[in-house]
Scaffold this active site. Structure first.
Site, PDB file in Angstrom:
ATOM      1  N   GLU A   1       0.822  -1.207   0.000  1.00 25.65           N
ATOM      2  CA  GLU A   1       0.000   0.000   0.000  1.00 25.65           C
ATOM      3  C   GLU A   1       0.857   1.257   0.000  1.00 25.65           C
ATOM      4  OE1 GLU A   1      -2.344  -3.379   1.576  1.00 25.65           O
ATOM      5  OE2 GLU A   1      -0.363  -2.574   2.006  1.00 25.65           O
TER       6      GLU A   1
ATOM      7  N   PRO B   1      10.702 -14.358  -0.927  1.00 23.81           N
ATOM      8  CA  PRO B   1       9.546 -14.478  -0.033  1.00 23.81           C
ATOM      9  C   PRO B   1       8.877 -13.125   0.205  1.00 23.81           C
ATOM     10  CG  PRO B   1      11.483 -15.584   0.874  1.00 23.81           C
ATOM     11  CD  PRO B   1      11.952 -14.742  -0.266  1.00 23.81           C
TER      12      PRO B   1
ATOM     13  N   LEU C   1      14.899  -5.852   0.855  1.00 24.89           N
ATOM     14  CA  LEU C   1      13.656  -5.089   0.757  1.00 24.89           C
ATOM     15  C   LEU C   1      13.813  -3.975  -0.278  1.00 24.89           C
ATOM     16  CD1 LEU C   1      12.673  -4.734   4.530  1.00 24.89           C
ATOM     17  CD2 LEU C   1      11.707  -6.307   2.849  1.00 24.89           C
TER      18      LEU C   1
ATOM     19  N   ASN D   1       0.538  -8.506  -5.918  1.00 25.63           N
ATOM     20  CA  ASN D   1       0.423  -7.471  -6.935  1.00 25.63           C
ATOM     21  C   ASN D   1       1.119  -7.919  -8.223  1.00 25.63           C
ATOM     22  OD1 ASN D   1       0.413  -5.117  -8.448  1.00 25.63           O
ATOM     23  ND2 ASN D   1       2.051  -4.171  -7.272  1.00 25.63           N
ATOM     24  N   LEU D   2       0.346  -8.085  -9.283  1.00 22.57           N
ATOM     25  CA  LEU D   2       0.932  -8.502 -10.563  1.00 22.57           C
ATOM     26  C   LEU D   2       1.274  -7.318 -11.455  1.00 22.57           C
ATOM     27  CD1 LEU D   2      -1.474  -8.230 -12.981  1.00 22.57           C
ATOM     28  CD2 LEU D   2      -2.433 -10.061 -11.578  1.00 22.57           C
ATOM     29  N   ILE D   3       0.844  -6.111 -11.068  1.00 22.83           N
ATOM     30  CA  ILE D   3       1.014  -4.936 -11.919  1.00 22.83           C
ATOM     31  C   ILE D   3       2.478  -4.497 -11.963  1.00 22.83           C
ATOM     32  CG2 ILE D   3       0.372  -2.509 -12.173  1.00 22.83           C
ATOM     33  CD1 ILE D   3      -2.331  -3.343 -10.834  1.00 22.83           C
TER      34      ILE D   3
END
Length: 440
Positions: free
Chosen positions: A79, A281, A326, A352-354
Site C-alpha cells: 500500500e 519471499p 527489501l 500485486n501482478l502490476i
C-alpha cells in the site's frame, strides 16, 4: 465534509460496543505480539505508545503538531508503494501539502519514511479502541484522511465523523470472499463503511461490492499500482546482472507460506539444464526459514545479502538465489525472464501482478488471484500473463518460457498492458484535493 451521521440502531450500537470491549481486553496480547515480532524486526518496538494513540517525542516548537495535515494511511509495504504515485500527484496540485503518514507494519513504515518532506510526520496507526482513536485525532487534527485499499476500522471511522474529518477510501478493492465475510458482521461493518465520505474503487466489480457493503459515494477511478514507476536504476542493474549471468532466470515473486516447499520440489524435479531460480519471499521475517528450505531440498543457494554491488563470480553456478532484501522488486523483475506470481498457488488471492508488468516481466499465475481479479483477467487478455492449475505446471511453464526466443514479445505485451491502465493517481488526487481547505 464527512457523511451525515445517522442514528445507529440498537443492534449496531451493541455490535460496536462488543467489538470495542473485545479490543480493550485484547490490548495486552496485541502489544505482546508486537514485542515478540520485534525480536526479528526491531521497528515493531519503536514508538509503541503511538499504537495506543499516544505521543512519541514532540512535533514542532510547542510539542503540538500543526493542524491541517492530510492524513494518509498505508498499512504495509504494498500500500505504501502504491501511495507513492498518489502522493506525487497530490504534491503537484498542492506543492505545500503537509502529510501525516500512518502504517501498521514495519516494512510499510520503513518505505514511508522515504516519502517524507519538511513539515510531514509519520506515526503508527492507533489500535482501534475508542480511546486510542480519540487521542490520535485530538493530537494530530488532520484536515482530511485517506485510507488505502481495504482498511475498515469501525471506531476509527466513527471517531473521524465525530471529529469532522472527511475520510476517503482510495484504491479501494473488495473481493467477493471479503464481501461475504463482512456481511456476516454486517451490524458492525456496514455502518463503518458508510462513514467514508468518498470511496474510490479500482473496478466496477469492486464498486458494486462496496455499495452492497454499505458505501454511499463510490466512484470507479482505476488502480494506483499502474501509476507506480519502477526505479530506473534498479531496472538497469537487474538487466546488467541478467546479461552477465548468460543463463535464463525464473523469479518466484513474493511467495507465501505453504508455496515454497512444493515449488522447490518441483524445481528439483525439472529435467535437463535448469534456469536459475530467484526466490523472493513476501515477508522478510521468513528469509531464514526459506533459506533453510532451499538447503533441505538439496539445492545450492546464494543469498542476495551476500553481496553489495554485483554478484560474485561464481553466483551463476548455484541453483537458487534467495532475494532476502527489501525494496528491490524492480531489480528482481528486470533480472528475470519470467515470474511465478506468489500467493496465487495457495488460496491466498495472489500478490500485486502490476509491478511485474510495469517492469516488462511476463507472468505465470496460479488459480488463486481473487485479490487482483480484474487486473489478472486483463493481464491474461493482453497476453502479459498465463494461468496454470498448480505449482508443478507453473514451474514447467515458467522454465519453458524463460528459454523461449519469443520471450521478448511477452515482455513488450506486459509493458503495453501496464501503460494502457495508467491515470488513477491524477483522478484520485482531484477528488482528495477538493475535500481539503485552501490552507492545507
Amino acid at each position: 465534509m464527512s457523511p451525515p451521521a445517522t442514528a445507529p440502531s440498537l443492534r449496531e450500537t451493541l455490535a460496536r460496543a462488543a467489538y470495542s470491549t473485545l479490543l480493550r481486553l485484547a490490548t495486552p496480547l496485541y502489544l505482546a505480539r508486537l514485542w515478540w515480532r520485534g525480536r526479528h524486526e526491531p521497528a515493531y518496538r519503536l514508538a509503541w505508545r503511538e499504537r495506543l494513540g499516544g505521543v512519541h517525542g514532540v512535533d514542532g516548537a510547542s510539542g503540538e503538531p500543526p493542524p491541517g495535515r492530510l492524513w494518509l494511511h498505508a498499512v504495509s509495504l504494498g500500500e505504501t508503494r502504491a501511495a507513492t504515485a498518489l502522493i506525487d500527484a497530490l504534491r503537484r496540485r498542492r506543492p505545500g501539502l503537509r502529510l501525516l503518514l500512518t502504517h501498521g507494519t514495519a516494512t510499510g513504515r520503513e518505505a514511508g519514511a522515504a516519502l517524507l518532506r519538511d513539515g510531514d510526520a509519520q506515526v503508527w496507526l492507533p489500535y482501534d479502541t475508542p480511546g486510542a482513536v480519540r487521542r490520535f485525532l485530538r493530537h494530530h487534527r488532520p484536515a482530511a484522511g485517506v485510507i488505502m485499499e481495504t482498511e475498515v476500522w469501525p471506531n476509527l471511522l466513527q471517531g473521524a465523523v465525530e471529529a469532522g474529518v472527511p475520510l476517503v477510501l482510495a484504491n479501494a478493492r473488495l473481493s467477493e470472499r471479503s464481501r461475504a465475510k463482512g456481511e456476516r458482521l454486517g451490524a458492525l461493518m456496514r455502518p463503518a463503511v458508510a462513514r467514508f465520505t468518498r470511496v474510490l474503487a479500482q473496478t466496477e466489480d469492486d464498486a458494486r461490492r462496496l455499495r452492497d457493503s454499505g458505501a454511499l459515494d463510490v466512484q470507479v477511478v482505476g488502480n494506483l499500482k499502474f501509476d507506480v514507476t519502477p526505479a530506473p536504476e534498479q531496472l538497469a542493474r537487474g538487466r546488467q546482472w541478467r546479461q552477465a549471468l548468460g543463463r535464463p532466470v525464473v523469479l518466484a515473486a513474493s511467495t507465501r507460506e505453504g508455496e515454497e516447499e512444493p515449488l522447490l520440489q518441483a524445481w528439483k524435479a525439472l529435467r535437463g539444464p535448469r534456469p536459475l531460480l530467484l526466490l523472493v519471499p513476501r515477508h522478510p521475517q521468513r528469509f531464514d526459514e526459506v533459506g533453510a528450505m532451499v538447503a533441505a531440498a538439496g539445492l545450492r543457494g546464494l543469498r542476495r545479502s551476500a553481496w553489495t554491488d554485483a554478484p560474485p563470480p561464481d553466483a551463476g553456478a548455484v541453483d537458487v538465489w534467495l532475494g532476502d532484501s527489501l525494496g528491490e522488486m524492480p531489480l528482481y523483475y528486470a533480472l528475470a525472464d519470467v515470474a511465478l506470481l506468489g500467493g496465487s498457488f495457495a488460496p491466498l488471492g495472489g500478490q500485486n501482478l502490476i509491478e511485474a508488468a510495469a517492469c516488462g516481466c511476463p507472468l505465470v499465475m496460479g488459480p488463486h488471484t481473487f485479490n487482483f481479479a480484474q487486473a489478472a483477467e486483463d493481464a491474461l487478455a493482453a497476453g502479459a500473463a498465463q494461468r496454470v492449475a498448480d505449482i508443478g505446471e507453473g514451474v514447467h511453464r515458467a522454465a519453458d518460457l524463460a528459454g523461449d526466443p519469443e520471450r521478448e514479445r511477452g515482455s513488450q505485451r506486459a509493458l503495453d498492458f501496464a501503460a494502457r491502465h495508467r491515470g488513477a493517481a491524477d483522478r484520485m488526487a482531484t477528488v482528495i484535493i477538493a475535500l481539503l481547505p485552501p490552507s492545507a
